[in-house]
Design an enzyme around this catalytic site. Structure first.
Site, short mmCIF file in Angstrom:
data_model
loop_
_atom_site.label_atom_id
_atom_site.label_comp_id
_atom_site.label_asym_id
_atom_site.label_seq_id
_atom_site.Cartn_x
_atom_site.Cartn_y
_atom_site.Cartn_z
N TYR A 61 0.85 -0.93 0.04
CA TYR A 61 0.18 -0.02 -0.49
C TYR A 61 0.74 1.06 0.22
O TYR A 61 1.93 1.56 0.97
CB TYR A 61 -1.26 0.62 1.26
CG TYR A 61 -1.87 -1.04 1.35
CD1 TYR A 61 -2.31 -1.80 0.31
CD2 TYR A 61 -3.11 -1.12 2.39
CE1 TYR A 61 -3.27 -2.28 -0.14
CE2 TYR A 61 -3.62 -2.41 1.90
CZ TYR A 61 -3.76 -2.71 0.81
OH TYR A 61 -5.27 -3.50 0.84
N PRO A 102 -16.35 -2.00 0.81
CA PRO A 102 -17.31 -2.70 1.30
C PRO A 102 -18.84 -0.62 1.15
O PRO A 102 -19.74 -0.97 1.24
CB PRO A 102 -17.64 -2.85 2.94
CG PRO A 102 -16.41 -0.95 2.92
CD PRO A 102 -15.33 -1.99 1.65
N LEU A 103 -18.12 0.49 0.36
CA LEU A 103 -19.02 1.66 0.49
C LEU A 103 -19.09 1.87 -0.84
O LEU A 103 -19.24 3.28 -1.56
CB LEU A 103 -17.97 3.04 1.52
CG LEU A 103 -18.39 2.36 2.62
CD1 LEU A 103 -17.93 3.50 3.75
CD2 LEU A 103 -19.72 3.17 3.04
N ALA A 104 -18.12 0.93 -1.51
CA ALA A 104 -18.05 1.62 -3.46
C ALA A 104 -17.82 2.36 -3.92
O ALA A 104 -18.53 2.84 -4.10
CB ALA A 104 -19.48 0.85 -3.60
N GLY A 149 -17.92 5.31 -2.55
CA GLY A 149 -19.12 6.14 -1.97
C GLY A 149 -20.48 6.30 -3.24
O GLY A 149 -21.20 7.22 -3.09
#
Length: 325
Positions: free
Chosen positions: A61, A231-233, A235
């Protein structure tokens, strides 16, 4: 409701995980600045303020700068390391010179990767180490020797995988002396293959599904904690309008907004609650360093408990853009 598998293994009781991929600036060789460190400190503080105690990393990262930045946060706060769970990953080698990017589960690469992560983080151990993506050249016996050495030396306490199928997990486990306790997969209202694989058994539509058959059931049976990355795609259901969105995604974003307003909560909480409602007790990995967006997720667990079957299916079908078979 059954207990989270990862909690039963004594790893973490945190229902949400903060993904630290944005830490340290860009994916380049530019140095870490004090501003980057301050941004990370604020993100960690926001996460802890809503009960998050687990932090997700990978050795690649921002080309190692994410771990190094987090290490500086830990150094500035003595005692913090013992209060949190750190998870990192290895197995991806970025492109370098004439060499393309590749995957590497060799004994030497696993050990070198962990040593690098420990040095950058400034810690003696990782709570969890994941193999990042499947390596076609994997030799399970070689992975087993590396894992055993890391476990016996106290440098890694638990092991898992990311983006792997049933067969790939079983292939690894036949040589391991320890269980694989995590499988991290892409899951969100915008990435529904994990559900479509379930409902399209014996359906022509199932041929278009890109998810390993039986993986959800396997992980639940084996007490492998399923974590959701993305998980929040990005936004797209919580206020960030991306260009050329399909109409059904726009409608779903409007539905999320309406539910949030009716329930007196945030759109982020509704999006995460939808995932967390699944009986596999999916553990979302929130990939943001924005403190406001992190704290907006605070109500997700409660909303998951309150969400009805009807609301869950309404969101699912809307995000699919077509009726169930």
């Amino acid at each position: 409701m059954r207990i989270m598998p990862i909690e039963k293994r004594g790893i973490s009781d945190s229902r949400l995980v903060l993904g630290c991929m944005p830490f340290g600036g860009g994916w380049n060789s530019e140095p870490i600045t004090q501003e980057h460190i301050k941004e990370a400190e604020k993100a960690v503080e926001a996460a802890r303020s809503i009960g998050i105690t687990m932090f997700d990393h990978a050795n690649i990262y921002t080309r190692g700068k994410a771990e190094e930045t987090f290490g500086k946060v830990l150094k500035a706060q003595p005692g913090l390391r013992e209060q949190i769970v750190i998870q990192s990953k290895c197995g991806i080698r970025l492109a370098e010179g004439d060499l393309p990017g590749m995957f590497d589960f060799s004994y030497s690469h696993i050990l070198e990767s962990v040593e690098g992560s420990l040095k950058r983080l400034g810690t003696d151990y990782l709570d969890v180490l994941l193999l990042h993506r499947p390596d076609p050249l994997v030799e399970p016996e070689e992975v087993a020797v590396a894992f055993t050495k890391l476990k016996e030396s106290g440098k890694v306490r638990h092991f898992g995988v990311s983006n792997m199928s049933v067969g790939q997990i079983q292939f690894l486990e036949r040589s391991l002396s320890m269980p694989l306790v995590v499988n991290q997969l892409e899951m969100s209202l915008a990435h529904l293959h994990f559900l479509d694989e379930t409902v399209h058994v014996n359906q022509q539509a199932g041929t278009a599904v890109r998810f390993a058959e039986g993986l959800m059931e396997f992980c639940r049976t084996k007490d492998v904690q399923i974590q959701a990355w993305g998980p929040l795609a990005q936004g797209r259901f919580s206020g960030r309008a991306l260009p050329d969105e399909p109409e059904h995604i726009v409608r779903t974003a409007e539905l999320v907004k309406r539910l949030a307003e009716e329930k007196g909560t945030t759109r982020e909480a509704i999006v995460l609650a939808w995932l967390m409602k699944h009986p596999a007790l999916i553990q979302p990995v929130i990939g943001t360093a924005n403190p406001e967006r992190i704290t907006a997720c605070q109500d997700a667990e409660r909303q998951a408990e309150l969400m009805t079957r009807e609301e869950w299916y309404t969101l699912y079908v809307s995000a699919r853009g077509k009726a169930l078979p």
